[in-house]
Design a protein around this motif. Structure first.
Motif, PDB file in Angstrom:
ATOM      1  N   VAL A   9       0.925  -1.263   0.314  1.00 53.82           N
ATOM      2  CA  VAL A   9       0.078   0.094  -0.083  1.00 53.82           C
ATOM      3  C   VAL A   9       0.864   1.318  -0.175  1.00 53.82           C
ATOM      4  N   VAL A  10       0.771   1.919  -1.094  1.00 52.29           N
ATOM      5  CA  VAL A  10       1.713   3.380  -1.237  1.00 52.29           C
ATOM      6  C   VAL A  10       0.913   4.434  -1.045  1.00 52.29           C
ATOM      7  N   GLY A  11      -0.381   4.508  -0.991  1.00 49.09           N
ATOM      8  CA  GLY A  11      -1.166   5.533  -0.843  1.00 49.09           C
ATOM      9  C   GLY A  11      -2.691   5.391  -0.311  1.00 49.09           C
ATOM     10  N   ALA A  12      -3.162   6.426   0.298  1.00 49.08           N
ATOM     11  CA  ALA A  12      -4.671   6.118   0.792  1.00 49.08           C
ATOM     12  C   ALA A  12      -5.291   7.597   0.887  1.00 49.08           C
ATOM     13  N   ARG A  13      -6.538   7.587   0.589  1.00 48.11           N
ATOM     14  CA  ARG A  13      -7.397   8.895   0.648  1.00 48.11           C
ATOM     15  C   ARG A  13      -8.098   8.764   2.094  1.00 48.11           C
ATOM     16  N   ILE A  14      -8.113   9.526   2.705  1.00 47.80           N
ATOM     17  CA  ILE A  14      -8.776   9.527   4.202  1.00 47.80           C
ATOM     18  C   ILE A  14      -9.711  10.515   4.331  1.00 47.80           C
ATOM     19  N   VAL A  15     -10.842  10.240   4.642  1.00 46.15           N
ATOM     20  CA  VAL A  15     -11.963  11.610   4.554  1.00 46.15           C
ATOM     21  C   VAL A  15     -12.427  11.529   6.225  1.00 46.15           C
TER      22      VAL A  15
END
Length: 218
Positions: free
Chosen positions: A136-142
């Motif tokens: 996992v190299v990136g994630a979007r968190i809201v």
């Protein structure tokens, strides 16, 4: 068609602007941390990555129009912050995600981070046991996100205007629950991810390959 989102200021890293693949269902951040090693049957959080290995780029508002499966509720596609879409295929519906805050967490140097992630004996052993794996190299968190069905208004020429449902009634007057069922038990939700294939050949140093889909979390 994807619509790129501007995430922050002019000096944000280029990698922050790329679209992350939408998850079938949002997850709590501790269930999908950036730097995680993933396979079909197992997840491993390397103990060797540090705060300095990450970049966080955020903004004060997030909006996304999505397509989801009517029967399972699984999210299928992100269309970005658009007002007009093509009508979804039979069995699919449109929905919206809105949040007052969002940020994208990225690894500053994914290749160097993978090498660092695999320094521990536990991580090396995990990779031996899970040869078909991703990183996992990136994630979007809201933050405090709202998930709702969307009504569609026919504007002609196969253009349908997205109208966020805010009551218990759809645009055709039929009563239904306008909310989408999302249960993460968290104030913060991961809604998108970038995961790269781990290439490990003949006991040599592992490297990163192509972008993978979200089947690890289906």
């Amino acid at each position: 068609m994807h619509h790129p989102r501007r995430l922050s200021s002019d000096d944000a890293p280029v990698s922050a602007y790329k679209e992350l693949t939408i998850l079938p269902q949002p997850l709590a951040p501790d269930a999908l941390p950036v730097g995680q090693l993933v396979s079909k049957s197992s997840k491993f959080n390397p103990p060797t990555l540090e705060d300095r290995d990450y970049d966080d780029v955020g903004s004060r508002w997030y909006k996304d129009v999505i397509v989801f499966d009517s029967k399972s509720g699984r999210f299928l596609q992100s269309l970005g912050a658009t007002h007009f879409i093509k009508k979804p295929e039979d069995g699919n519906e449109a929905g919206t995600i809105e949040a007052p805050e969002q940020y994208v967490r990225l690894l500053k140097d994914p290749s160097a981070s993978l090498k660092k992630a695999l320094e521990s004996d536990e991580a090396k052993q995990w990779l031996k046991e899970n040869p078909e794996a991703g990183f996992v190299v990136g994630a979007r968190i809201v933050t405090n996100a709202s998930y709702r069905r969307a009504g569609l208004i026919d504007r002609g020429n196969d253009n349908w205007e997205v109208v966020r449902e805010v009551s218990g009634f759809s645009t055709d007057g039929k009563r239904r629950d306008s909310g989408l069922e999302v249960l993460t038990n968290s104030k913060h939700d991961v809604v998108g991810v970038s995961v790269r294939k781990i290439l490990a050949q003949g006991g040599g140093e592992a490297t990163l390959g192509e972008e993978l889909d979200t089947s690890y979390w289906n």
